[in-house]
Design a protein around this motif. Structure first.
Motif, PDB file in Angstrom:
ATOM      1  N   GLN A 168       0.953  -1.261  -0.031  1.00  0.00           N
ATOM      2  CA  GLN A 168       0.072  -0.055   0.111  1.00  0.00           C
ATOM      3  C   GLN A 168       0.841   1.239  -0.092  1.00  0.00           C
ATOM      4  O   GLN A 168       0.293   2.267  -0.161  1.00  0.00           O
ATOM      5  N   ALA A 169       2.139   1.290   0.234  1.00  0.00           N
ATOM      6  CA  ALA A 169       2.839   2.248   0.441  1.00  0.00           C
ATOM      7  C   ALA A 169       4.408   2.079   0.240  1.00  0.00           C
ATOM      8  O   ALA A 169       4.936   0.674   0.305  1.00  0.00           O
TER       9      ALA A 169
ATOM     10  N   SER B 185       8.494   3.390   1.100  1.00  0.00           N
ATOM     11  CA  SER B 185       9.422   4.181   1.965  1.00  0.00           C
ATOM     12  C   SER B 185      10.407   4.947   1.303  1.00  0.00           C
ATOM     13  O   SER B 185      11.063   3.863   0.304  1.00  0.00           O
TER      14      SER B 185
ATOM     15  N   GLU C  83       7.580   9.562  -6.175  1.00  0.00           N
ATOM     16  CA  GLU C  83       6.310   9.921  -5.813  1.00  0.00           C
ATOM     17  C   GLU C  83       5.467   9.784  -7.208  1.00  0.00           C
ATOM     18  O   GLU C  83       4.224   9.329  -7.128  1.00  0.00           O
TER      19      GLU C  83
ATOM     20  N   CYS D 152       4.943   6.065  -7.569  1.00  0.00           N
ATOM     21  CA  CYS D 152       3.817   5.399  -6.753  1.00  0.00           C
ATOM     22  C   CYS D 152       2.528   6.063  -7.093  1.00  0.00           C
ATOM     23  O   CYS D 152       1.459   5.632  -6.867  1.00  0.00           O
TER      24      CYS D 152
ATOM     25  N   LEU E 275      -0.014   4.109  -4.772  1.00  0.00           N
ATOM     26  CA  LEU E 275       0.588   3.827  -3.568  1.00  0.00           C
ATOM     27  C   LEU E 275       0.840   5.033  -2.931  1.00  0.00           C
ATOM     28  O   LEU E 275       1.412   6.089  -3.440  1.00  0.00           O
ATOM     29  N   LYS E 276       0.936   5.030  -1.582  1.00  0.00           N
ATOM     30  CA  LYS E 276       1.441   6.307  -0.787  1.00  0.00           C
ATOM     31  C   LYS E 276       3.135   6.137  -0.585  1.00  0.00           C
ATOM     32  O   LYS E 276       3.557   5.345  -0.690  1.00  0.00           O
TER      33      LYS E 276
ATOM     34  N   PHE F 124       6.225   7.553   1.522  1.00  0.00           N
ATOM     35  CA  PHE F 124       6.708   7.954   3.102  1.00  0.00           C
ATOM     36  C   PHE F 124       7.906   8.491   3.122  1.00  0.00           C
ATOM     37  O   PHE F 124       8.805   7.453   2.465  1.00  0.00           O
TER      38      PHE F 124
END
Length: 121
Positions: free
Chosen positions: A5-6, A8, A22, A25, A30-31, A33
């Motif tokens: 889901q994300a 890093s 970014e 994603c 996707l998020k 972080f």
């Protein structure tokens, strides 16, 4: 993997790196972080050392760093002090974010197994 889901992102100062992650994603839904984004580098390097992140130098491209530093670990207190000293004396980005060096992490508390570097040039 369908459960992801994300992501890093390890960018500290590089807009290029952060925006590339970014953009990818964003297309994948996707998020992102970016926990290290815009952090003070000496404090960040010390956090990595304190957390026992074994990052090894893979390439050098800065005043004060030579071929002999390739393979060095940030966990080596003599080498870490050398990096901190370069930051104080010359304004070198101690995390290598200005291209001073490239690194790879061979061990960390999160890792199940340690990476092995047999040799380096």
């Amino acid at each position: 993997h369908p459960d992801v889901q994300a992501v890093s992102c390890g960018a500290i100062l590089s807009n290029y790196q952060r925006l590339r992650v970014e953009n990818v994603c964003g297309r994948l839904g996707l998020k992102v972080f970016a926990f290290m984004w815009m952090q003070e580098q000496a404090a960040l390097l010390q956090q990595m050392i304190d957390a026992q992140i074994d990052a090894r130098i893979a390439k050098v491209a800065s005043m004060g760093l030579t071929r002999k530093h390739v393979g060095e670990s940030i966990l080596n207190p003599v080498f870490a002090n050398h990096l901190f000293g370069l930051g104080k004396k010359w304004g070198v980005h101690v995390c290598g974010e200005g291209g001073e060096y490239e690194s790879t992490v061979v061990d960390a508390p999160l890792y199940l197994r340690r990476g092995i570097i047999d040799r380096c040039e």
